[in-house]
Design a protein around this motif. Structure first.
Motif, PDB file in Angstrom:
ATOM      1  N   GLY A 138      39.172  33.709  33.271  1.00 55.81           N
ATOM      2  CA  GLY A 138      38.721  34.584  32.196  1.00 55.81           C
ATOM      3  C   GLY A 138      37.380  35.253  32.446  1.00 55.81           C
ATOM      4  O   GLY A 138      36.966  36.134  31.681  1.00 55.81           O
ATOM      5  N   SER A 139      36.696  34.905  33.540  1.00 59.55           N
ATOM      6  CA  SER A 139      35.340  35.421  33.736  1.00 59.55           C
ATOM      7  C   SER A 139      35.306  36.937  33.944  1.00 59.55           C
ATOM      8  O   SER A 139      34.296  37.579  33.661  1.00 59.55           O
ATOM      9  N   GLN A 140      36.404  37.502  34.460  1.00 55.50           N
ATOM     10  CA  GLN A 140      36.411  38.944  34.761  1.00 55.50           C
ATOM     11  C   GLN A 140      37.301  39.735  33.799  1.00 55.50           C
ATOM     12  O   GLN A 140      37.611  40.895  34.048  1.00 55.50           O
ATOM     13  N   LEU A 141      37.714  39.089  32.714  1.00 55.22           N
ATOM     14  CA  LEU A 141      38.699  39.744  31.838  1.00 55.22           C
ATOM     15  C   LEU A 141      38.144  40.945  31.094  1.00 55.22           C
ATOM     16  O   LEU A 141      38.875  41.893  30.794  1.00 55.22           O
ATOM     17  N   VAL A 142      36.853  40.887  30.784  1.00 55.53           N
ATOM     18  CA  VAL A 142      36.268  42.028  30.056  1.00 55.53           C
ATOM     19  C   VAL A 142      36.538  43.311  30.836  1.00 55.53           C
ATOM     20  O   VAL A 142      36.923  44.329  30.272  1.00 55.53           O
ATOM     21  N   PRO A 200      42.096  34.890  40.715  1.00 53.38           N
ATOM     22  CA  PRO A 200      42.745  36.123  41.192  1.00 53.38           C
ATOM     23  C   PRO A 200      41.908  37.372  40.935  1.00 53.38           C
ATOM     24  O   PRO A 200      41.912  38.298  41.743  1.00 53.38           O
ATOM     25  N   LEU A 201      41.165  37.389  39.827  1.00 52.98           N
ATOM     26  CA  LEU A 201      40.462  38.629  39.472  1.00 52.98           C
ATOM     27  C   LEU A 201      39.145  38.812  40.238  1.00 52.98           C
ATOM     28  O   LEU A 201      38.481  39.822  40.061  1.00 52.98           O
ATOM     29  N   VAL A 202      38.784  37.857  41.118  1.00 55.98           N
ATOM     30  CA  VAL A 202      37.604  38.127  41.964  1.00 55.98           C
ATOM     31  C   VAL A 202      38.017  38.769  43.294  1.00 55.98           C
ATOM     32  O   VAL A 202      37.155  39.194  44.056  1.00 55.98           O
ATOM     33  N   ARG A 203      39.302  38.851  43.573  1.00 59.84           N
ATOM     34  CA  ARG A 203      39.695  39.496  44.836  1.00 59.84           C
ATOM     35  C   ARG A 203      39.499  41.009  44.716  1.00 59.84           C
ATOM     36  O   ARG A 203      39.963  41.638  43.742  1.00 59.84           O
ATOM     37  N   LYS A 204      38.866  41.562  45.745  1.00 61.76           N
ATOM     38  CA  LYS A 204      38.568  42.990  45.746  1.00 61.76           C
ATOM     39  C   LYS A 204      39.869  43.805  45.648  1.00 61.76           C
ATOM     40  O   LYS A 204      40.838  43.516  46.358  1.00 61.76           O
ATOM     41  N   LEU A 259      58.014  32.830  41.339  1.00 57.69           N
ATOM     42  CA  LEU A 259      57.082  32.738  42.481  1.00 57.69           C
ATOM     43  C   LEU A 259      55.649  32.765  41.960  1.00 57.69           C
ATOM     44  O   LEU A 259      55.277  33.668  41.202  1.00 57.69           O
ATOM     45  N   ARG A 260      54.882  31.796  42.390  1.00 54.86           N
ATOM     46  CA  ARG A 260      53.439  31.809  42.088  1.00 54.86           C
ATOM     47  C   ARG A 260      52.706  32.156  43.368  1.00 54.86           C
ATOM     48  O   ARG A 260      52.991  31.578  44.413  1.00 54.86           O
ATOM     49  N   VAL A 261      51.774  33.068  43.255  1.00 50.32           N
ATOM     50  CA  VAL A 261      51.077  33.546  44.446  1.00 50.32           C
ATOM     51  C   VAL A 261      49.582  33.366  44.270  1.00 50.32           C
ATOM     52  O   VAL A 261      48.984  33.903  43.334  1.00 50.32           O
ATOM     53  N   SER A 262      48.999  32.618  45.186  1.00 50.22           N
ATOM     54  CA  SER A 262      47.539  32.499  45.187  1.00 50.22           C
ATOM     55  C   SER A 262      46.997  33.673  46.000  1.00 50.22           C
ATOM     56  O   SER A 262      47.203  33.732  47.205  1.00 50.22           O
ATOM     57  N   VAL A 263      46.317  34.612  45.345  1.00 51.21           N
ATOM     58  CA  VAL A 263      45.888  35.820  46.045  1.00 51.21           C
ATOM     59  C   VAL A 263      44.540  35.646  46.744  1.00 51.21           C
ATOM     60  O   VAL A 263      44.151  36.478  47.553  1.00 51.21           O
ATOM     61  N   THR A 264      43.852  34.568  46.429  1.00 50.90           N
ATOM     62  CA  THR A 264      42.596  34.251  47.114  1.00 50.90           C
ATOM     63  C   THR A 264      42.282  32.780  46.928  1.00 50.90           C
ATOM     64  O   THR A 264      42.705  32.183  45.930  1.00 50.90           O
ATOM     65  N   ASP A 265      41.560  32.191  47.870  1.00 54.58           N
ATOM     66  CA  ASP A 265      41.124  30.797  47.672  1.00 54.58           C
ATOM     67  C   ASP A 265      39.719  30.773  47.078  1.00 54.58           C
ATOM     68  O   ASP A 265      39.172  29.722  46.802  1.00 54.58           O
ATOM     69  N   ARG A 266      39.121  31.957  46.910  1.00 48.93           N
ATOM     70  CA  ARG A 266      37.743  32.013  46.415  1.00 48.93           C
ATOM     71  C   ARG A 266      37.688  31.978  44.901  1.00 48.93           C
ATOM     72  O   ARG A 266      38.648  32.354  44.228  1.00 48.93           O
ATOM     73  N   CYS A 267      36.548  31.593  44.391  1.00 48.66           N
ATOM     74  CA  CYS A 267      36.411  31.516  42.944  1.00 48.66           C
ATOM     75  C   CYS A 267      34.946  31.605  42.569  1.00 48.66           C
ATOM     76  O   CYS A 267      34.078  31.199  43.345  1.00 48.66           O
ATOM     77  N   ASP A 268      34.682  32.125  41.381  1.00 52.82           N
ATOM     78  CA  ASP A 268      33.307  32.190  40.895  1.00 52.82           C
ATOM     79  C   ASP A 268      32.939  30.930  40.110  1.00 52.82           C
ATOM     80  O   ASP A 268      31.812  30.815  39.643  1.00 52.82           O
TER      81      ASP A 268
END
Ligand code: SAM
Ligand code: SF4
Length: 360
Positions: free
Chosen positions: A129-133, A98-102, A42-51
């Motif tokens: 990868g923008s939020q991986l740090v 996914p990593l921009v979702r609160k 299963l692939r889940v899109s947790v948000t449609d938003r992106c940076d």
């Protein structure tokens, strides 16, 4: 619906190795489609938003969904857990980014309980990868072992041009953090004619040196991004492979990750190089995947419009009976395959929804 953190329901233990074979049988009859394909991924899109605003993925003036339409983190957890009860063994979170979702880490930690319980083999994500740090260590602690990071170029200016406003440095720092945290990394690179086709050798060399797998992806006709843009970008991977073969020895490999990539091992670097070729090869026969959008729509095939609404049964009752019935009914309609075509007679995209909606 809120984005408050999900309470942890079970202690998180390190994930078991990511074999795709079921170790523990699902509690109820697994979901199998009309062509005998068991749905295990299963692939889940947790948000449609992106940076970012990657040229092949989003238009510059993307309209994002109203919050009320988006599943809460608790609801996403419930749907994922229902799928796991029905035999899903691999879960990939994607987006949007996914990593921009609160509070997304609380969802990831909560889903990690299925790894500890042995009912899930792999919990992973696809990220820019923008939020991986910020998140790499927490991901590893939650049981994530491998991540896919999208990176089409190693040139900072080109990176900005492709991603709209992304910073290459930030992604490279994120990759270093992922390595330190012990995460295995696969780089996803969309092959774009006239954009990054002069960098493929460099990417093979760099990924080999970093210990990252590298997977090339053919650009797919999804979402309206501007007339003829995609025709100009499209580069068949047969050509990419032929060009790589001029410098590298690519030896066929039967390595699989449960996804559609076919791999070779590069003898000179020892690294794996994969190819995802939805346009030139149909990989539908072995398709074990379905995709959930952040609004609770279940797509049975990335390249077809056929879908089912899981949000209504989810919100109708706290019991999962309706939800499970809706999932089974949807899987019973999974089409045999997709029919992507990029040609000049067909002006619009094969599928009108953007990749950021369905999740790549
Ligand atoms: N934001 C995350 C990222 O970029 O990795 C996850 C979502 S993104 C939609 C998932 C993957 O889809 C990325 O590797 C991206 O390169 C790929 N993608 C997006 N649009 C595409 C298209 N039209 N054709 C092929 N791949 C696409
Ligand atoms: Fe964002 Fe990923 Fe789409 Fe790029 S490919 S715009 S990073 S969702």
């Amino acid at each position: 619906m809120t984005d408050r953190p999900i309470a942890r329901t079970a202690p998180i233990a390190p994930a078991a190795g990511s074999t795709i074979q079921p170790a523990i049988q699902p509690a109820i009859q697994p979901a199998v489609d009309p062509f005998g394909r068991a749905i295990t991924y299963l692939r889940v899109s947790v948000t449609d938003r992106c940076d970012f605003r990657c040229v092949y993925c989003m238009s510059e003036d993307m309209a994002f969904l109203p919050k009320a339409e988006i599943l809460s983190l608790e609801e996403i957890d419930r749907v994922c857990s229902a799928f796991i009860d029905l035999g899903v063994r691999k879960l990939r979170l994607t987006g949007g980014e996914p990593l921009v979702r609160k509070n997304v880490m609380s969802l990831i930690r909560s889903l990690g309980r299925h790894l500890s319980a042995g009912t899930l083999d792999e919990l992973t994500l696809t990220t820019n990868g923008s939020q991986l740090v910020r998140h790499a260590e927490d991901l590893a602690a939650a049981g994530v072992r491998r991540i896919n990071v999208s990176l089409d170029t190693l040139d900072p200016n080109k990176f900005r041009a492709i991603t709209g406003w992304g910073r290459l440095d930030g992604v490279l720092d994120g990759l270093a953090a992922a390595k330190r945290a012990g995460l295995s990394v696969k780089i996803n690179c969309v092959a774009l004619k006239g954009v990054n086709d002069d960098e493929f050798h460099r990417l093979v060399e760099w990924c080999g040196g970093e210990g990252f797998d590298l997977v090339f992806i053919e650009v797919m006709p999804m979402g309206e991004i501007g007339a003829d843009a995609r025709l100009d970008q499209y580069l068949p991977l047969s050509m990419v492979r032929a060009s790589l073969a001029e410098r590298w020895t690519l030896e066929e490999s039967d390595y699989r990750t449960g996804g559609p990539a076919r791999y070779a091992v590069c003898r000179e670097t020892g690294g794996r190089v994969g190819f995802i070729t939805p346009m030139t090869h149909n990989f539908c026969e072995s398709c074990n995947r379905v995709r959930l959008t952040c609004t609770g729509t279940l797509y049975l095939c990335l390249g077809q419009e056929d879908a089912a609404d899981l949000r209504a049964p989810l919100r109708r009752s706290d019991e999962d009976a309706d939800l499970v019935a809706a999932i089974r009914e949807a899987v019973s309609r999974k089409p045999k395959g997709h029919d992507f075509v990029i040609d000049r007679r067909r002006r619009g995209p094969a599928v009108p929804r953007h990749m950021s909606v369905t999740g790549g």
